[in-house]
Design an enzyme around this catalytic site. Structure first.
Site, PDB file in Angstrom:
ATOM      1  N   SER A   1     -11.874   4.414   0.426  1.00 54.35           N
ATOM      2  CA  SER A   1     -10.623   5.157   0.394  1.00 54.35           C
ATOM      3  C   SER A   1     -10.090   5.403   1.814  1.00 54.35           C
ATOM      4  CB  SER A   1     -10.814   6.461  -0.392  1.00 54.35           C
ATOM      5  OG  SER A   1      -9.569   7.058  -0.707  1.00 54.35           O
TER       6      SER A   1
ATOM      7  N   ASP B   1      -7.621   1.963 -10.798  1.00 57.99           N
ATOM      8  CA  ASP B   1      -7.428   2.893  -9.676  1.00 57.99           C
ATOM      9  C   ASP B   1      -6.018   3.499  -9.709  1.00 57.99           C
ATOM     10  OD1 ASP B   1      -7.208   4.234  -7.232  1.00 57.99           O
ATOM     11  OD2 ASP B   1      -8.316   2.712  -6.118  1.00 57.99           O
TER      12      ASP B   1
ATOM     13  N   HIS C   1     -10.714   5.031  -8.979  1.00 55.01           N
ATOM     14  CA  HIS C   1     -10.814   5.144  -7.521  1.00 55.01           C
ATOM     15  C   HIS C   1     -12.262   5.371  -7.105  1.00 55.01           C
ATOM     16  CE1 HIS C   1      -8.843   5.587  -3.670  1.00 55.01           C
ATOM     17  NE2 HIS C   1      -9.386   6.758  -3.447  1.00 55.01           N
TER      18      HIS C   1
END
Length: 287
Positions: free
Chosen positions: A110, A236, A264
């Site tokens: 991320s 995601d 995610h």
């Protein structure tokens, strides 16, 4: 595959310049090192110990750590992070220095994809390979976060109410899973309760990564020359799948692994897909 040296060596604190960072290692220090770096507000616990052990059993030396303002690492007043993005990249290299690791396989999730970018472009001599999980180039024209994401995240909790904080983080994790059939709310709550209990200042954790300056992330992914694996879930909601395709397109010679049914996150039922791919990717390093 050996099975005698994979267990954790316990959490340790190391001082790097004036910053205290908490890290934990798994496996044999003589094996190739894999440094796991997590995203905004996430302590090292989000790289689950069981996942770290599974990777270490593939003859890898696995390192996870708390970024500043998460877990047991140094925290700053809420809303006033005393660092910028390049400092976090320096912390990652400082952890490697503290462990006498000259070159590592860097795995970024991320927000920390920007850390991998900085290290990959500015410190290529420290990188055997790069893996980007659930991240983005940040370029214009990519799809925005899904509408369901915003509706799934509750209002910010009172940091003094740890029960409310736990509920908030669990709800956020569920929203970030993008409706994945693999999201395990019970396991998430157990992790979050432990995370909140060991965090120096949860008020700072909730806001400071979003408040820091992202100077230095102007580097171009095209300049990465380490072998690169891009891992992205097809559910995601934060960075929809086109972000993963764009990242793979931006990095010369990179490979894309799409995790079917993942949001995610890296849900446990998909570790049997992710771990072999990571072990294969980290087998060689630079030619």
């Amino acid at each position: 595959m050996t099975d005698h040296h994979h267990l954790s060596h316990g959490e340790k604190l190391v001082e790097i310049d004036d910053v205290e960072l908490c890290f934990e290692t798994f496996g044999n220090p003589a094996d190739p090192a894999i440094l796991l770096i997590d995203g905004a507000t996430a302590s090292m616990l989000w790289w689950e110990a069981e996942l770290c052990e599974q990777i270490a059993r593939g003859d890898r030396f696995v390192i996870r750590y708390d970024n500043r303002d998460t877990g047991r690492s140094t925290s700053y007043p809420p809303g006033r992070p005393g660092y910028v993005f390049t400092d976090l990249a320096g912390d990652a290299l400082g952890i490697l220095d503290a462990l006498d690791v000259e070159r590592a396989h860097i795995v970024c999730r991320s927000m920390s994809g920007g850390i991998g970018l900085i290290i990959g472009v500015d410190h290529p001599d420290r990188v055997e390979s790069l893996t980007f999980v659930s991240t983005s180039t940040g370029q214009d024209g990519l799809p925005a976060p899904s509408a369901e994401l915003a509706s799934g995240v509750p209002a910010d909790p009172d940091p003094a109410d740890s029960g409310a904080v736990v509920d908030f983080v669990v709800a956020s994790a569920k929203a970030c899973s993008g409706g994945s059939p693999y999201f395990d709310e019970t396991a998430a709550r157990t992790l979050v309760e432990r995370d909140v209990a060991r965090t120096r200042d949860i008020a700072s954790t909730l806001v400071n990564h979003y408040a820091m300056a992202f100077e230095g992330s102007s580097r171009d992914f095209a300049y990465i020359d380490a072998p690169t694996l891009v891992v992205h879930g097809d559910h995601d909601p934060v960075f929809p799948l086109p972000h993963g395709h764009a990242l793979c397109d931006a990095i010369p010679g990179s490979t894309l692994l799409v995790l079917e049914g993942a949001g995610h996150d890296l849900p446990k039922p998909l570790w049997d897909v992710f771990v072999p791919a990571l072990l294969q990717h980290t087998r060689g390093g630079r030619r």
